[in-house]
Scaffold this motif. Structure first.
Motif, PDB file in Angstrom:
ATOM      1  N   LEU A   1       0.736  -1.332  -0.043  1.00  0.00           N
ATOM      2  CA  LEU A   1       0.130  -0.109  -0.078  1.00  0.00           C
ATOM      3  C   LEU A   1       0.918   1.159   0.005  1.00  0.00           C
ATOM      4  CD1 LEU A   1      -2.743  -0.942   2.447  1.00  0.00           C
ATOM      5  CD2 LEU A   1      -3.087  -0.694   0.074  1.00  0.00           C
TER       6      LEU A   1
ATOM      7  N   GLY B   1       0.745   3.983  -2.874  1.00  0.00           N
ATOM      8  CA  GLY B   1       0.399   5.587  -2.517  1.00  0.00           C
ATOM      9  C   GLY B   1       1.744   6.303  -3.268  1.00  0.00           C
TER      10      GLY B   1
ATOM     11  N   ALA C   1      -4.024   8.952  -3.417  1.00  0.00           N
ATOM     12  CA  ALA C   1      -2.959   8.405  -2.281  1.00  0.00           C
ATOM     13  C   ALA C   1      -3.250   8.851  -1.098  1.00  0.00           C
ATOM     14  CB  ALA C   1      -1.643   9.210  -2.881  1.00  0.00           C
ATOM     15  N   GLY C   2      -3.786  10.001  -0.833  1.00  0.00           N
ATOM     16  CA  GLY C   2      -4.258  10.438   0.510  1.00  0.00           C
ATOM     17  C   GLY C   2      -5.019   9.252   0.985  1.00  0.00           C
TER      18      GLY C   2
ATOM     19  N   VAL D   1      -5.103   6.104   0.541  1.00  0.00           N
ATOM     20  CA  VAL D   1      -4.246   4.886   0.707  1.00  0.00           C
ATOM     21  C   VAL D   1      -3.528   5.118   2.022  1.00  0.00           C
ATOM     22  CG1 VAL D   1      -2.304   3.575  -0.154  1.00  0.00           C
ATOM     23  CG2 VAL D   1      -4.031   4.112  -1.616  1.00  0.00           C
ATOM     24  N   PHE D   2      -2.702   6.232   2.321  1.00  0.00           N
ATOM     25  CA  PHE D   2      -2.219   6.578   3.367  1.00  0.00           C
ATOM     26  C   PHE D   2      -3.008   6.627   4.522  1.00  0.00           C
ATOM     27  CE2 PHE D   2       1.141   8.250   0.310  1.00  0.00           C
ATOM     28  CZ  PHE D   2       2.310   7.320   0.485  1.00  0.00           C
TER      29      PHE D   2
END
Length: 380
Positions: free
Chosen positions: A45, A49, A96-97, A99-100
């Protein structure tokens, strides 16, 4: 839309679909890989990201050019600079946000699971050691009354004393052996297992006058019981010595009320021991692994003397305690609860290699060089 852009869009759609699929099946994958590495999902992950962030920087170029090699163009078709960069980069940054953010929550979940697991282990161990304490109390509460006849020149005296704790099992084992020898003498056609079943019934439940006349086996036991109860130790010793060929050392150990039964002490002892073993063996192996279960049961088994394990074997093999080892429970084989037993401890008619498959048919600990069913197999 140009073919190049269409192809790139399809690739991104597939990428997003794979990402969503990974998240959708997270619980299933977690369960499958839990024993391998519960943090396995974090690294992929993080890479996803980072990849999304990198793609976001190049996305304006790929989504605004018409042909490979074209320069980045900001016009009324693509949107001016802010619109182009923001409109095209934002979805990737947002993904991406997401995912993080998921990674952060997932790491927190792992930490919370570890705390809950530690708490469950503490509860489990607390109950286990409490049950172990009860087992020790049960052993310490065992007792027998010893009666000895002291003969003086002009009188005689019956002196009573008591034994308590583990040594009681030694007396019990000898009594069961005596009953078995009487059974051999009176049941000529029965198998050793059936002889043990008849013997253990008297040993465990005792005998009463209602058995008189039903079989010579019961009559002979009642005769010996009568000698002892009436303090006729001369005839008792003569019967044991001449009729049953017991030596004086064994006869000396029979100075307690015989054939009265030990269910009032052993029933509770075996019930609690069985429940303790079952409590450990039936734990979910995602919580307590097989190897750890064996370690806990080694602690329990270390409290059992060889004589206790011998009587435990008789309890099972006589079918009085058949649940110790059956189609459902494998407490003697998989969990080695009579691991320290060897043939010399048993009546000569019983051989462990004839009763158990010493090499196959039971679980073994992984990465352990030797994990024999019985200790004597490693003696060389």
């Amino acid at each position: 839309m140009e073919t190049y852009n269409l192809l790139l869009t399809c690739v991104l759609i597939v990428f997003v679909f794979l990402l969503l699929s990974l998240l959708s099946f997270k619980n299933y994958i977690d369960k499958y890989f839990k024993q391998v590495n519960k943090n396995y999902i974090i690294t992929p992950l993080i890479l996803i990201g980072i990849t999304l962030i990198i793609i976001s920087f190049f996305s304006p170029y790929y989504f605004t050019k018409k042909q490979i090699g074209d320069t980045l163009v900001f016009d009324e078709k693509t949107g001016w600079t802010g619109d182009t960069l923001g409109g095209i980069m934002n979805p990737f940054i947002a993904l991406a946000g997401a995912v993080f953010t998921f990674i952060a929550f997932y790491i927190q979940k792992i930490a919370n699971d570890d705390i809950k697991n530690q708490f469950k282990i503490q509860q489990f161990e607390s109950q286990f050691y409490e049950m172990l304490r009860f087992h020790k109390d049960n052993v310490n509460s065992l007792y027998l009354t010893i009666k000895k006849k002291i003969v003086y020149p002009k009188s005689e005296e019956i002196i009573e004393s008591s034994v308590q704790g583990k040594i009681v099992f030694e007396y019990m084992k000898i009594e069961l052996s005596v009953i078995y020898m009487i059974a051999i003498k009176n049941f000529v056609d029965k198998t050793p297992k059936n002889l043990l079943n008849e013997s253990y019934a008297i040993f465990f439940n005792g005998i009463s006058e209602t058995y008189r006349g039903k079989h010579t086996f019961f009559d002979e036991i009642l005769e010996l019981e009568s000698y002892f109860d009436n303090f006729d130790f001369d005839n008792f010793n003569k019967k044991m010595r001449d009729g049953l060929n017991f030596n004086k050392d064994i006869i000396k150990m029979l100075e307690f009320p015989l054939f009265k039964g030990h269910a009032h002490q052993l029933a509770h002892y075996y019930r609690h021991l069985f429940q303790t073993v079952k409590f450990i063996a039936n734990q979910d192996e995602n919580f307590i692994s097989y190897e750890k279960k064996r370690n806990y049961l080694r602690i329990l088994r270390s409290q059992l003397s060889n004589t206790e394990q011998t009587l435990l074997f008789y309890n099972w093999y006589s079918k009085f305690g058949k649940q110790w080892e059956d189609n459902k429970n494998k407490f003697f084989t998989d969990y080695r609860m009579i691991h320290n037993l060897f043939n010399e401890l048993l009546i000569s008619h019983f051989k462990l290699e004839d009763i158990f498959d010493l090499d196959n048919g039971y679980r073994k600990e992984e990465d352990r060089e030797s994990d024999s069913l019985f200790e004597f197999q490693d003696w060389g």
